[in-house]
Structures are given as C-alpha cells and as structure tokens.
Scaffold this motif. Structure first.
Motif, mmCIF file in Angstrom:
data_model
loop_
_atom_site.group_PDB
_atom_site.id
_atom_site.type_symbol
_atom_site.label_atom_id
_atom_site.label_comp_id
_atom_site.label_asym_id
_atom_site.label_seq_id
_atom_site.Cartn_x
_atom_site.Cartn_y
_atom_site.Cartn_z
ATOM 1 N N VAL A 21 0.402 -1.561 -0.275
ATOM 2 C CA VAL A 21 0.236 -0.181 0.013
ATOM 3 C C VAL A 21 1.117 1.267 -0.162
ATOM 4 C CG1 VAL A 21 -1.482 0.974 1.441
ATOM 5 C CG2 VAL A 21 -1.683 -1.162 0.827
ATOM 6 N N VAL A 22 1.548 1.292 0.658
ATOM 7 C CA VAL A 22 2.654 2.143 1.069
ATOM 8 C C VAL A 22 3.650 2.321 -0.317
ATOM 9 C CG1 VAL A 22 4.816 3.567 2.028
ATOM 10 C CG2 VAL A 22 2.778 2.121 3.202
ATOM 11 N N HIS A 23 4.044 1.926 -0.976
ATOM 12 C CA HIS A 23 4.490 2.149 -2.805
ATOM 13 C C HIS A 23 3.526 2.158 -3.457
ATOM 14 C CE1 HIS A 23 6.377 -0.103 -6.664
ATOM 15 N NE2 HIS A 23 6.781 0.623 -5.900
ATOM 16 N N ARG A 24 2.555 2.488 -3.509
ATOM 17 C CA ARG A 24 1.181 1.622 -4.217
ATOM 18 C C ARG A 24 1.469 4.150 -3.971
ATOM 19 N NH1 ARG A 24 -4.100 3.135 -3.668
ATOM 20 N NH2 ARG A 24 -4.136 1.796 -1.958
ATOM 21 N N LEU A 25 0.555 4.259 -2.793
ATOM 22 C CA LEU A 25 0.192 5.511 -2.192
ATOM 23 C C LEU A 25 2.112 6.783 -2.932
ATOM 24 C CD1 LEU A 25 -0.562 4.983 0.832
ATOM 25 C CD2 LEU A 25 -1.875 5.989 -0.822
ATOM 26 N N LEU A 26 3.360 6.129 -2.360
ATOM 27 C CA LEU A 26 4.276 6.419 -2.706
ATOM 28 C C LEU A 26 4.799 6.762 -4.913
ATOM 29 C CD1 LEU A 26 6.898 6.006 0.049
ATOM 30 C CD2 LEU A 26 5.193 8.141 -0.057
ATOM 31 N N ALA A 27 4.209 5.567 -5.511
ATOM 32 C CA ALA A 27 4.123 6.024 -6.593
ATOM 33 C C ALA A 27 3.391 6.884 -7.333
ATOM 34 C CB ALA A 27 4.116 4.153 -7.006
ATOM 35 N N ALA A 28 1.834 7.073 -6.451
ATOM 36 C CA ALA A 28 1.273 8.648 -7.251
ATOM 37 C C ALA A 28 1.842 9.497 -7.253
ATOM 38 C CB ALA A 28 -0.139 7.993 -6.489
ATOM 39 N N PHE A 61 0.503 7.463 5.580
ATOM 40 C CA PHE A 61 1.087 7.043 5.859
ATOM 41 C C PHE A 61 2.212 8.383 5.947
ATOM 42 C CE2 PHE A 61 5.500 5.932 4.696
ATOM 43 C CZ PHE A 61 5.833 4.615 6.176
ATOM 44 N N GLY A 62 2.899 8.345 6.876
ATOM 45 C CA GLY A 62 3.830 9.276 6.947
ATOM 46 C C GLY A 62 5.320 9.038 7.746
ATOM 47 N N ARG A 63 6.284 9.827 7.635
ATOM 48 C CA ARG A 63 7.448 8.650 8.061
ATOM 49 C C ARG A 63 8.398 9.749 8.939
ATOM 50 N NH1 ARG A 63 12.261 7.913 4.517
ATOM 51 N NH2 ARG A 63 12.366 8.885 2.968
ATOM 52 N N THR A 72 15.598 16.321 12.753
ATOM 53 C CA THR A 72 14.276 15.325 12.021
ATOM 54 C C THR A 72 14.213 15.789 10.928
ATOM 55 O OG1 THR A 72 13.352 14.402 14.246
ATOM 56 C CG2 THR A 72 11.753 14.729 12.185
ATOM 57 N N TRP A 73 13.883 14.636 9.877
ATOM 58 C CA TRP A 73 13.992 15.012 8.227
ATOM 59 C C TRP A 73 12.590 14.203 8.290
ATOM 60 C CZ3 TRP A 73 15.719 17.527 4.508
ATOM 61 C CH2 TRP A 73 15.244 16.959 2.828
ATOM 62 N N VAL A 74 11.427 15.140 8.264
ATOM 63 C CA VAL A 74 9.617 14.335 7.900
ATOM 64 C C VAL A 74 9.796 14.334 6.729
ATOM 65 C CG1 VAL A 74 7.207 15.147 7.971
ATOM 66 C CG2 VAL A 74 9.045 16.479 9.742
ATOM 67 N N ALA A 75 8.684 13.127 6.366
ATOM 68 C CA ALA A 75 9.681 12.483 4.838
ATOM 69 C C ALA A 75 7.974 12.201 4.737
ATOM 70 C CB ALA A 75 9.850 11.800 4.340
ATOM 71 N N ASP A 76 7.238 11.892 3.474
ATOM 72 C CA ASP A 76 6.336 11.303 2.705
ATOM 73 C C ASP A 76 5.215 11.008 3.377
ATOM 74 O OD1 ASP A 76 7.619 9.837 0.487
ATOM 75 O OD2 ASP A 76 8.598 8.910 2.207
ATOM 76 N N ILE A 77 4.366 12.208 4.106
ATOM 77 C CA ILE A 77 3.114 12.620 4.039
ATOM 78 C C ILE A 77 2.022 11.918 2.566
ATOM 79 C CG2 ILE A 77 1.466 13.722 5.194
ATOM 80 C CD1 ILE A 77 3.919 13.067 7.351
ATOM 81 N N VAL A 78 1.582 10.921 2.867
ATOM 82 C CA VAL A 78 0.341 11.010 1.437
ATOM 83 C C VAL A 78 -0.860 10.023 2.292
ATOM 84 C CG1 VAL A 78 1.685 8.219 1.465
ATOM 85 C CG2 VAL A 78 0.175 10.237 -0.204
ATOM 86 N N VAL A 79 -2.014 10.810 2.142
ATOM 87 C CA VAL A 79 -3.391 10.025 1.956
ATOM 88 C C VAL A 79 -4.306 9.356 0.728
ATOM 89 C CG1 VAL A 79 -5.854 10.357 2.949
ATOM 90 C CG2 VAL A 79 -3.687 11.261 4.816
ATOM 91 N N PRO A 81 -6.120 9.502 -2.234
ATOM 92 C CA PRO A 81 -6.967 10.226 -2.117
ATOM 93 C C PRO A 81 -9.343 10.291 -2.035
ATOM 94 C CG PRO A 81 -5.393 8.878 -4.365
ATOM 95 C CD PRO A 81 -5.526 8.181 -3.283
ATOM 96 N N GLU A 82 -9.251 9.340 -2.066
ATOM 97 C CA GLU A 82 -10.738 8.930 -1.363
ATOM 98 C C GLU A 82 -10.984 10.255 0.284
ATOM 99 O OE1 GLU A 82 -11.861 4.856 -0.555
ATOM 100 O OE2 GLU A 82 -10.725 5.103 -2.601
ATOM 101 N N PHE A 83 -9.649 9.698 0.934
ATOM 102 C CA PHE A 83 -9.558 9.942 2.411
ATOM 103 C C PHE A 83 -9.180 11.399 2.270
ATOM 104 C CE2 PHE A 83 -10.235 6.034 2.257
ATOM 105 C CZ PHE A 83 -10.849 5.432 3.256
ATOM 106 N N ARG A 84 -8.938 12.032 1.386
ATOM 107 C CA ARG A 84 -8.185 13.275 1.341
ATOM 108 C C ARG A 84 -9.689 14.737 1.636
ATOM 109 N NH1 ARG A 84 -4.351 13.033 -3.352
ATOM 110 N NH2 ARG A 84 -2.956 11.381 -2.406
ATOM 111 N N GLY A 85 -8.922 16.236 2.852
ATOM 112 C CA GLY A 85 -10.131 17.031 2.976
ATOM 113 C C GLY A 85 -10.195 16.327 3.976
ATOM 114 N N ALA A 86 -9.893 15.804 5.039
ATOM 115 C CA ALA A 86 -10.920 15.138 5.906
ATOM 116 C C ALA A 86 -9.864 15.483 6.985
ATOM 117 C CB ALA A 86 -11.144 14.060 5.661
ATOM 118 N N GLY A 87 -8.370 16.489 6.934
ATOM 119 C CA GLY A 87 -8.162 16.617 7.847
ATOM 120 C C GLY A 87 -7.451 15.260 9.145
ATOM 121 N N LEU A 88 -6.676 14.449 7.171
ATOM 122 C CA LEU A 88 -6.305 12.869 8.134
ATOM 123 C C LEU A 88 -4.200 13.574 7.643
ATOM 124 C CD1 LEU A 88 -8.904 10.622 6.572
ATOM 125 C CD2 LEU A 88 -8.485 11.294 9.172
ATOM 126 N N GLY A 89 -4.368 13.724 6.548
ATOM 127 C CA GLY A 89 -2.547 14.573 7.273
ATOM 128 C C GLY A 89 -2.531 15.155 7.797
#
Length: 137
Positions: A21-28, A61-63, A72-79, A81-89
């Motif tokens: 799932v993380v690989h697919r999210l980041l690939a987009a 996901f985020g790391r 700290t290096w903050v990276a890869d915050i991703v949600v 698409p269908e769940f975006r806009g709800a404050g989850l990021g």
C-alpha cells in the motif's frame, strides 16, 4: 504508540505497515514515483513510521528520519485520494511532531505543495522547510 480518532487509527508500529500500500501511495506522488519496492522496504525499516488506517485498510502514511536528539527529516506524508480533505494529513503531522522520539528536535522537510498544511506546524517556505518552534537545541 497509537492514536485514535473516530473510525481512524494511526500507529507507529512498523510491523503493521502494509508495504504494498505504501509503495502504491508513493508511486502516485511526484516525489516517490521512481522508488522501487525494495527502497520502500528499506526506508520503512530506517524510519519512525506513521500508518493511518480506516478499519483494517491502510489509507495513509508518513515517516520521520531522526537522531532523536537534534534533527528530524519529515517525509512522505500521503493519504489515499478518496480520504483527502478530511484533515487526516494534518492528523498524521500532529502525531508525528508530538511523538516522544521526535518532539523537541529541529524538523525539516522539502515540498512543492501543501504549504498550508505544514505552515500550521511552524514550517515556512518550500525548500528545506524548518520548524521554528523548536526548543532544547
């Protein structure tokens, strides 16, 4: 650690990261589109990970890469698409900056978009952003 909000859960338990799932999210994304699966496996192993779930489905996901003392290096915050806009990021970021292994370190990240999200946490600009609310350095 785990954080709950309504039907959502964020955990820093790496054993629960759904690597496909993380690989697919980041690939987009523009920043992670060229990362092979083996690289995703390796980066998860070397990071504090924040996996977002709705039920048993990983939807975000985020790391953070950190020395747990000064940086700290903050990276890869991703949600998903269908769940975006709800404050989850934003919630992922809230959990990340409050994590005991990270809190109080100087945080940086690099982005081309979502500046509004990161400004809420004290970051400014868009190239090597720095948290200005750091204490104890």
């Amino acid at each position: 650690m785990e954080w709950r909000k309504n039907e959502y859960l964020i955990t820093d338990d790496k054993s629960r990261v759904q690597l496909d799932v993380v690989h697919r999210l980041l690939a987009a994304t523009y920043w992670g589109s060229r990362r092979p699966r083996e690289i995703v496996d390796s980066m998860v192993a070397g990071s504090i990970c924040f996996s977002l779930y709705c039920g048993s489905r990983q939807i975000g996901f985020g790391r953070a890469v950190t020395d747990s003392a000064t940086f700290t290096w903050v990276a890869d915050i991703v949600v998903e698409p269908e769940f975006r806009g709800a404050g989850l990021g934003q919630w992922i970021m809230e959990c990340l900056v409050a994590h005991p292994a990270i809190k109080g370190t100087q945080m940086v990240l690099q982005i081309r978009d979502a500046q509004g999200l990161y400004e809420k946490f004290g970051f400014s600009g868009n190239s090597a952003l720095m948290n200005t609310n750091v204490t104890g350095l």
